[in-house]
Write an enzyme that holds these catalytic residues in place. Sequence first.
Site, short mmCIF file in Angstrom:
data_model
loop_
_atom_site.label_atom_id
_atom_site.label_comp_id
_atom_site.label_asym_id
_atom_site.label_seq_id
_atom_site.Cartn_x
_atom_site.Cartn_y
_atom_site.Cartn_z
N HIS A 1 -8.84 59.09 -35.35
CA HIS A 1 -8.25 60.40 -35.02
C HIS A 1 -7.13 60.23 -34.00
O HIS A 1 -6.78 61.18 -33.30
CB HIS A 1 -9.34 61.32 -34.48
CG HIS A 1 -10.48 61.47 -35.45
ND1 HIS A 1 -10.53 62.48 -36.39
CD2 HIS A 1 -11.56 60.67 -35.69
CE1 HIS A 1 -11.62 62.33 -37.14
NE2 HIS A 1 -12.25 61.24 -36.74
N GLU B 1 -1.70 36.70 -23.55
CA GLU B 1 -1.26 35.80 -22.49
C GLU B 1 -1.10 34.37 -23.01
O GLU B 1 -0.34 33.58 -22.47
CB GLU B 1 -2.27 35.86 -21.32
CG GLU B 1 -1.65 35.53 -19.98
CD GLU B 1 -2.52 35.96 -18.80
OE1 GLU B 1 -2.22 37.01 -18.21
OE2 GLU B 1 -3.49 35.26 -18.48
N LYS C 1 3.80 37.50 -9.89
CA LYS C 1 2.85 37.34 -8.77
C LYS C 1 3.59 36.88 -7.52
O LYS C 1 3.37 37.40 -6.43
CB LYS C 1 1.82 36.27 -9.12
CG LYS C 1 0.66 36.72 -9.99
CD LYS C 1 -0.36 35.60 -10.06
CE LYS C 1 -1.41 35.82 -11.11
NZ LYS C 1 -2.28 34.67 -11.32
#
Length: 470
Positions: free
Chosen positions: A322, A293, A437
Site C-alpha cells: 500500500h 556499504e 567521519k
Amino acid sequence: MPALTIDMTCLTSSGIGEEGLSESELQDVAPRAAVAVQETRKAHAEGKVGFFEAPRARDVASRVLEYARRLPPEIENFVVLGIGGSSLGGRALYTALAKPLDPLHARSKGMPRRLFFPDNVDPCTFHALLKLCPPENTVFNVVTKSGSTVETAAQLLIVLDRLSRALGEQRVRKHLVVTTDPDKGPLRRVVRDMGLESFEVPSNIGGRFSVLTPVGLLPAAAAGLDVHGILDGASAMARRVADETSVFRNPALLLASALYLHDQRRGRNIHVLMPYADGLYDAAEWFRQLWAESLGKARDLKGNTVHVGPTPVAARGATDQHSQVQLFMEGPDDKVILFLTVKERGLEVQIPRGVLGEYDDFAYLGGHGLGELLDAERKGTQLALTREGRPTATITLERQDAIALGELLMLFQAATAFAGSLYGVDPYDQPGVEEGKRLAFGLIGRKGHEAYAEAASQVMKALGDPRFIL
Ligand code: PA5
C-alpha cells in the site's frame, strides 16, 4: 535439509521471458563468478577476511553464553551502544528470534531481558531510553570495532557518567561490557585501564560482516537466544557456498551474479528486500547496509574511477503493497524484488467464520488465517510482477528460527563478498564514510583533525551564502 531455499526462477527467462536473464548471460558470467569464489577463499586463506570462519569459533559462543548466565536477575535491560555494522546484526537477530512486539514496553515472553539498540544519537530517543533503563537494572554493551566512532563514543561518555553517579565508581564495571578490536583502538585502552569485561571483534572481520562474532552473539546470548543454533545455520550455509565455484549450484553465487547482471546489463540497479514477516524486517535493514556499504564504490581494485553500486531498499510486506508496490509494478523497470518469507510460522490467527457473514465482501475471509492471507498477498504481488516481466526471487525460511537465521545471514554475507568481486571493488572497505567521519571530527573539534576542520570551513566558504532557504 537446508532451513532456507531460494527460488530464483523469476530472475531468469524461464520465469519472466526475455525480461529475465538468459542461460547464455549466466554462462557468460560463470567464469568470473568462479573467480569471485576463488578470490574470497584466497582472502580467507591469507587471513585478510574471516567471516566464513566466524561460526566455527565455538569458544566465542561458550564465552558469550557464560557471560549471559552470569548476569544477575535484576539486569532486565541490555542496551547495545553501537551503530551501523556494530548494531544492525544484533538487532536483526533479536527481532527475528526474540520476537519482541514493542521492546520499549515489554520483555518478550520467556526471554530473560529486553534489548535495546538505540543506534542513533537523537537526544529525544536517548533521553527516553535512559529514563526507561535505570542504571541498577541495566547493562550497556559498547560495541565499536574501531573504538572511536563518534556516536558510540558520545553515548559511552553519557552512560559512564550516569553509571558512576548512580552506582559509584566500583559498581560501574558490572554494568558495562565492551566489544572491540583485540588490540587496536582507544576503547581497548579504556578496557585495560578500567579493567572492564570485554569481547573481541576479530581484526579480519569488518563491522557489517561481524554479526556472527560477539558483536551479534553477545546481545543474542543476553536475550537468551539459541547462539549455537545461529552458528550451526551459518556453518551449514558456509559449507554450501564457500567453495562451490559453479554459479548453477551455489545459491549465494547465483544470487550475486543475477543481481549483478540485472544491474549492469539490464539497468536494474535498485535491489529491494521485502520480508513478509515483521520479525525479519530488521534483517532487511541489515542487508541494506551490507549491500550498500560493500558495493557502492568510487574506485575499482585497479584504482579506476567507476562509481558503481546497486541501491538496496528495505520494504515490508504486506504493508508496503500500500506504499511502494505501485512504483515497483508500474514505475521505471530498474528494480529487482527479493521476497523473504517463512513457511512454518508456528502460529496462526484465524479469521472467524460467520462474522459479518451476510456480506460477501467480508464473508470470503472467514476460516482463513492472517498468515495465509500474508502468503496469498506475497504470491499475488509476485505473480503480478511476473506478468509485467519484473524480476523477483523468493527466499523461504522453513521456520523463523536460529538455524534459518544463521543460514540467511551467511547467504547474504557470501553473496556480498562475491558481488564485490564481480563489480571489481573491495567489499570490505568504506572510504566514502571515513571522509565524512573525519570532517565531522574536524567540525566538533577533535584533536588531530584540525586540517579537516579547515577543509570543512573551505567547503562551507565555497558554498557561499545560502540562497535558497525559503
Ligand atoms: O560496516 C562497517 O564497517 C560500518 O558500518 C561500521 O560498523 C560502523 O561505522 C561502526 O564502526 P565501529 O564498529 O568502528 O564503531
